[in-house]
Write a protein that holds these residues in place. Structure first.
Motif, short mmCIF file in Angstrom:
data_model
loop_
_atom_site.label_atom_id
_atom_site.label_comp_id
_atom_site.label_asym_id
_atom_site.label_seq_id
_atom_site.Cartn_x
_atom_site.Cartn_y
_atom_site.Cartn_z
N TYR A 363 0.75 -1.02 -0.09
CA TYR A 363 -0.01 0.15 0.10
C TYR A 363 0.87 1.39 -0.01
N ALA A 364 0.34 2.40 -0.61
CA ALA A 364 0.98 3.55 -0.69
C ALA A 364 -0.12 4.49 -0.36
N VAL A 365 0.12 5.67 0.28
CA VAL A 365 -0.71 6.65 0.81
C VAL A 365 -0.46 7.84 0.17
N GLN A 366 -1.78 8.56 -0.14
CA GLN A 366 -1.63 9.95 -0.94
C GLN A 366 -0.92 10.86 0.01
N GLY A 367 0.08 11.54 -0.39
CA GLY A 367 0.95 12.57 0.37
C GLY A 367 2.17 11.96 1.02
N PRO A 494 -5.46 9.08 3.26
CA PRO A 494 -4.78 9.11 4.36
C PRO A 494 -5.65 8.50 5.54
N VAL A 495 -6.86 8.43 5.47
CA VAL A 495 -7.70 7.92 6.58
C VAL A 495 -8.91 6.75 5.90
N THR A 496 -9.09 5.90 6.39
CA THR A 496 -10.10 4.87 6.04
C THR A 496 -10.83 4.49 7.32
N GLY A 497 -12.24 4.06 6.99
CA GLY A 497 -12.88 3.84 8.19
C GLY A 497 -13.86 2.77 7.67
N THR A 522 -1.35 7.05 6.94
CA THR A 522 -0.29 7.69 6.63
C THR A 522 0.62 7.67 7.85
N ALA A 523 1.87 7.80 7.49
CA ALA A 523 2.94 7.77 8.49
C ALA A 523 3.14 9.30 9.05
N ARG A 524 2.32 10.22 8.28
CA ARG A 524 2.52 11.54 8.98
C ARG A 524 1.67 11.69 10.21
N SER A 525 2.00 12.73 10.96
CA SER A 525 1.10 12.89 12.27
C SER A 525 -0.09 13.84 11.93
#
Length: 824
Positions: A363-367, A494-497, A522-525
C-alpha cells in the motif's frame, strides 16, 4: 495478457495491463518459436458471449495457439449476478473475482479479454428484459467500440438470438453482436467514437458456434465444421487440455473441465456476411499480402523463423530489432501496432531481459513517499544499455550498459501526490445505473481492468535502437510455503473507516452497539475529526473515542419500517469528506483485489418477532446469512461434519444449511439419517437452495422425495400468491403480507423444488411475467415429519438479508418458528 503500445518516433512504449499474483511472464524457447511463427499470421477472431465461462475455451485456444490468430473474447458482463462457490462475495465484488479468473484463463489460452459495461443482474428469461435493463444502445455502443478497436476478421457468437440460448443474457449477447457487426461498419453509427482513433470496421462474417449440451443439440452435419482437438507439439498439450486448464481458473463457479484429447468437432452457422463452407476464416487473407509493404516484412520474418536457435535465442535479437524498425514504415496502423507489440515481446524473451520495479509494502498513501527498487538483468548478453528510468514524474538518468547475466539494482524514493487517484476498478469509480456501470473515459471501455497504480518506463538501447519498456510497480515478497509472490500496489487515502457491523437491524426499541474502526494510513502525524452524519430515524450517541475506534449506541427514533444510512465523515485541516472503506478480496488463485466504497452504516428498522433462540448453521458455498441471523437476535453455531448427530443437534431450535451446502459439503448426503432423526425428534431443518447436480434426480435431502429443478422466478417484483393463507409460516410470529415482498433485489428465487411428494405443503406461488409463464409453487415447501419440520426454500434469502429487506427477515423468522406452534 493485454498489451498497449505507443510509438513515439524511434521510441516504443510497451505496457502490460496485467496485475497478477503470479510472477511476470517469461517464455521458453519453444514458446518463442511459436510466437515467431505468429509474426507471419495477420488474422483476427472475436468470440462473443454473455458471461465468464460462456466462452468455448477449446475453440479459443485453437484459434490463438494453433491458427495463431489475434483472438479475443468479449463478455457482455463480469458475472456479477451469479452464485459464488468459494466465498460470500456477491454483486460487483463477485464481478471483481470473475474478472481476474477470466484474465487467468486468457493467460492459458492466449486470447485477449474484453467486457462491456453491462451488469449481470441475474437470470433473465427474455432477450427483451436483458436489453432493456442493460440499456441496449449503451451496451451496443460498447460492442461496436470493441469491434472497431480489435478489428476482427470474423466474429463468432456462442449463442443464437432466440430462446434456444436458454438465458436472456445469452440471446441478448447474440443480438448485440449481430447488430454491432453491421453498426461497426457504418460511419453514421456512434460517430463520437472516431475522435478516439478508431474507424469504421467491417468484419467478413459473423457465425454462430452451435453446440451440443447433451440433451440439447443445435449442431447438424450440414453445418460447417472444423476439428479443434489437435495436439500442439510445441506446447505439449492438446487444445482440449488447454481448454480444461483455462476453465479451471473459473473457481468461483466450479467450472473445471476434464481434459479432453482426440478429435473434437466444432460447428458453425452463418448469421450474416460472406458465406463460408469449409472454414470460419475462408477467403480472409491472413498473410503479409493483406497490407501494403507486407512482402518486404515477410522477407525479414522468414529468415528469423528459419535461423532461430532454440539453444541461443539471443542471436535473433538484432534481426528482431531490424524487423521492428521496418514495421514502423507500414501504413496499416492496426497491423503495424499489433506486430510491433509482438516483436517487442520477442525481443524481451530472446534476450532474457529482466526488468523489475518492486516495493516492500502493498500500500502507498496519498501525500507519503514510496521506496521503489529497480532491478535489471540482461541474462543472455544481447547488446543493451539502459538510458533512463522514470515513474510518475521521477526521472532518473541511469546510463548503464547491461553485461550478461548480471544484476543491476538501485532504489529511489517517490513522492506520492495528495491528488494521486486512489486505486479503484475503473467501472466502480462512478455510481452505477440499475443495469450497467457508468464509465466516463471512453478509452477504458472494454478493458478488462484498470492500469497499474504506478508504471515505470525503462528506456533501453537495444542493438542501436531506443526502446521503452514499461513495468508496473509491484509488491514482491516471499512466502515460506508459496514462494515468491507478486501483488499489485494500492494507493490509499490518509484515512479509512469501517463499520462493524455494516448493517444494524432494529426489531424493537432495543439499543444496539456500533463500532467504527478508523485507521490512519499515513505515517505523517495527522488528527482527523471523525463523526457520523445524523439521521432522523436513529438516535446515535458516541460512547467512546479510542485510538482507532469509535463506539456508538444506536436506538431507533421511530417505529415504522424503514431503511436509512449514516455516513462516516472526517475533517482534516478544515476540509470535510466522507471516509472511504477499503475492501480487500484475497484468494490464492487470483491477485489481491482492493477497492473503495464510502463508509456507510445501514440501519434497518423492521417489526420482526422471533420464536426460538439457538440456530445451528452448516455453511455452504458462502453467504452472509449467519450474520443476519445474529442481527435478528439468534445465537448461531457453525456446524461441522462431526457435529451432525441427532443428540448434538437436539439443542438447536433450527438447523439451517447454507446455499449450495450439498454441493460443497459432500458428506451432507451421508448425514441424511442423522438429520432426519433430528427432525423426527422435534427439530426444524431448513435447507436453502441447492443445484440439481447432486448425482440423483431426487437426492435424499428431505424426509419425502422431491426434485431440485432449474425453475426460478427472476422478476424481483413478481406478485407472490398466498396459497395457504392460514399456514403458520405466513402468520407466526409475524403476519406476512404483500408488503413483505416489496424491495426484493435481483430475483425472487432459484432452483425451486419439484416433483413433490404429497406430504409437502406449498404455501406460496409466483411466476415471472409473460404469457407462457406458469405459476410456480416450489419456492417454499414444508413437510411435517415425526414431531418436527423440514423446509426446502429457493427464496434468495442470501441476497435479501444482506440487502436489508425487512420482509425477508420477517419471513425467515416465521420459517425458523415452524416447530413452535403457539396459536396453531
Amino acid at each position: 495478457m493485454r498489451i498497449f503500445l505507443i510509438s513515439v518516433g524511434a521510441c516504443l512504449i510497451l505496457a502490460t495491463g496485467r496485475l497478477c499474483a503470479q510472477a511476470p511472464e517469461t517464455l521458453g524457447s519453444a514458446e518463442i518459436f511459436l510466437r515467431l511463427k505468429k509474426l507471419n499470421v495477420l488474422g483476427s477472431v472475436l468470440y462473443v458471449a454473455a458471461h465468464p465461462d460462456d466462452e468455448n475455451s477449446r475453440l479459443i485456444a485453437y484459434m490463438a495457439k494453433d491458427r495463431l490468430y489475434h483472438t479475443g473474447y468479449l463478455s457482455m458482463t463480469r458475472g456479477d449476478g451469479g452464485q459464488n462457490l468459494i466465498g460470500d462475495e456477491q454483486g460487483p465484488e463477485l464481478g471483481l473475482i470473475r474478472t481476474q479468473e477470466m484474465l487467468a484463463a486468457r493467460r492459458v489460452d492466449g486470447a485477449d479479454q474484453f467486457f462491456t459495461r453491462a451488469f449481470d443482474f441475474g437470470f433473465s428469461k427474455s432477450t427483451e428484459e436483458a436489453l432493456q435493463t442493460w440499456d441496449k444502445q449503451k451496451i451496443l455502443s460498447d460492442v461496436v467500440w470493441v469491434i472497431r478497436r480489435f478489428q476482427p476478421d470474423v466474429i463468432i457468437t456462442r449463442f443464437p438470438e432466440d430462446s434456444q440460448a436458454g438465458h436472456g443474457h445469452h440471446s441478448a449477447s447474440a443480438v448485440l453482436a449481430h447488430e454491432a457487426f453491421v453498426a461497426a461498419a457504418d460511419p453514421t453509427r456512434f460517430p463520437e467514437q472516431f475522435k478516439y482513433g478508431v474507424k469504421p470496421w467491417q468484419a467478413k462474417r459473423i457465425l454462430w458456434n452451435t453446440f451440443n449440451f447433451g440433451s440439447f443439440n443445435t449442431t447438424s452435419e450440414d453445418q460447417m465444421k472444423i476439428d479443434v482437438g489437435g495436439y500442439n507439439v510445441v506446447l505439449g498439450k492438446s487444445y482440449g487440455e488447454l481448454a480444461a486448464e483455462s476453465r479451471t481458473n473459473h473457481k468461483s463457479q466450479g467450472a473445471a473441465l476434464t481434459p479432453a484429447r482426440g478429435q473434437a468437432m466444432e460447428y458453425f452457422k452463418l448469421v450474416a456476411g460472406t458465406p463460408a463452407h469449409a472454414d470460419p476464416m475462408e477467403d480472409v487473407v491472413t498473410t503479409w499480402g493483406r497490407v501494403d509493404g507486407g512482402e518486404r516484412i515477410q522477407k525479414i520474418v522468414d529468415p528469423l523463423i528459419k535461423d532461430y536457435s532454440l539453444a541461443n535465442p539471443e542471436r535473433s535479437v538484432p534481426g528482431l530489432v531490424n524487423l521492428y524498425k521496418e514495421l514502423g514504415n507500414l501504413k496499416d496502423d492496426y497491423w503495424r501496432t499489433q506486430k510491433q507489440k509482438e516483436v517487442m515481446q520477442l525481443i524481451e524473451a530472446c534476450s532474457g531481459l529482466w526488468l523489475e520495479a518492486s516495493v516492500r509494502n502493498a500500500y502507498a498513501v496519498q501525500g507519503d513517499s514510496l521506496a521503489i527498487t529497480f532491478v535489471m538483468n540482461n541474462r543472455l548478453n544481447a547488446p543493451m544499455t539502459v538510458e533512463e528510468i522514470s515513474v510518475d514524474g521521477l526521472d532518473t538518468l541511469y546510463k548503464q550498459e547491461l553485461s550478461g547475466n548480471k544484476n543491476y539494482l538501485f532504489s529511489r524514493s517517490l513522492y506520492i501526490s495528495p491528488r494521486k487517484p486512489l486505486t479503484q476498478p475503473y467501472w466502480l469509480a462512478e455510481e452505477m445505473s440499475p443495469g450497467a456501470y457508468n464509465v466516463k473515459d471512453q478509452l477504458l471501455i472494454g478493458d478488462a481492468q484498470s492500469p497499474a497504480s504506478f508504471n515505470v518506463k525503462f528506456r533501453v538501447n537495444v542493438a542501436g535502437e531506443e526502446l521503452t519498456f514499461t513495468r508496473p510497480v509491484r509488491y514482491k515478497f516471499t512466502d515460506a510455503v508459496k514462494g515468491e509472490i507478486y501483488q499489485p500496489v494500492t494507493v490509499l487515502p490518509p484515512v479509512t473507516g469501517q463499520f462493524d457491523p455494516e448493517l444494524t437491524l432494529f426489531t424493537d426499541n432495543e439499543k444496539k452497539e456500533l463500532e467504527v474502526q478508523t485507521k490512519i494510513q499515513t505515517a505523517r502525524s495527522i488528527q482527523p475529526k471523525m463523526q457520523l452524519t445524523p439521521t432522523p430515524a436513529v438516535t446515535l450517541q458516541q460512547t467512546a473515542d479510542l485510538r482507532g475506534r469509535l463506539e456508538y449506541s444506536a436506538t431507533p427514533a421511530r417505529k415504522d419500517q424503514t431503511v436509512v444510512w449514516s455516513d462516516l465523515v472526517f475533517d482534516l485541516n478544515g476540509k470535510q469528506d466522507t471516509a472511504r472503506q477499503l475492501i480487500t478480496i484475497s484468494y490464492d488463485h487470483i491477485p489481491r483485489i482492493d477497492y473503495f466504497r464510502p463508509s456507510k452504516e445501514k440501519f434497518v428498522i423492521a417489526d420482526v418477532k422471533t420464536a426460538g433462540r439457538r440456530i445451528g448453521y452448516i455453511e455452504g458455498a458462502g453467504d452472509k446469512v449467519p450474520e443476519a441471523l445474529q442481527q435478528m437476535g439468534y445465537e448461531v453455531t457453525l456446524l461441522r461434519e462431526k457435529d451432525i448427530s441427532a443428540a448434538y443437534l437436539h439443542q438447536f431450535d433450527a438447523v439451517i444449511t447454507g446455499v449450495r451446502a450439498y454441493d460443497v459439503r459432500p458428506w451432507l448426503l451421508q448425514k441424511a439419517d442423522a438429520l432426519m432423526d433430528y427432525v423426527k425428534e422435534g427439530g426444524n431443518l431448513i435447507v436453502q437452495y441447492n443445484r440439481n447436480n447432486l448425482g440423483s434426480t431426487k437426492p435424499r435431502i428431505g424426509p419425502y422425495p422431491f426434485a431440485i429443478t432449474n425453475t426460478r422466478v427472476t422478476d424481483e417484483t413478481a406478485k407472490v400468491n398466498f396459497l395457504l393463507p392460514d399456514h403458520p409460516v405466513l402468520n407466526y410470529p409475524n403476519k406476512i403480507s404483500d408488503k413483505d415482498f416489496d424491495g426484493w433485489i435481483q430475483e425472487r428465487g432459484i432452483y425451486f423444488a419439484g416433483s413433490l411428494d404429497p406430504a409437502y405443503e406449498t404455501p406460496l406461488s409466483m411466476k415471472d411475467p409473460g404469457p407462457r409463464e406458469e405459476d410456480q409453487k416450489g419456492s417454499l415447501v414444508i413437510a411435517s415429519f415425526g414431531q418436527g419440520k423440514f423446509v426446502y426454500t429457493g427464496l434468495v434469502f442470501f441476497r435479501e438479508l444482506p440487502a436489508g429487506v425487512p420482509g425477508a427477515y420477517r419471513l425467515l423468522a416465521n420459517i425458523i418458528a415452524l416447530n413452535h406452534k403457539k396459536g396453531f
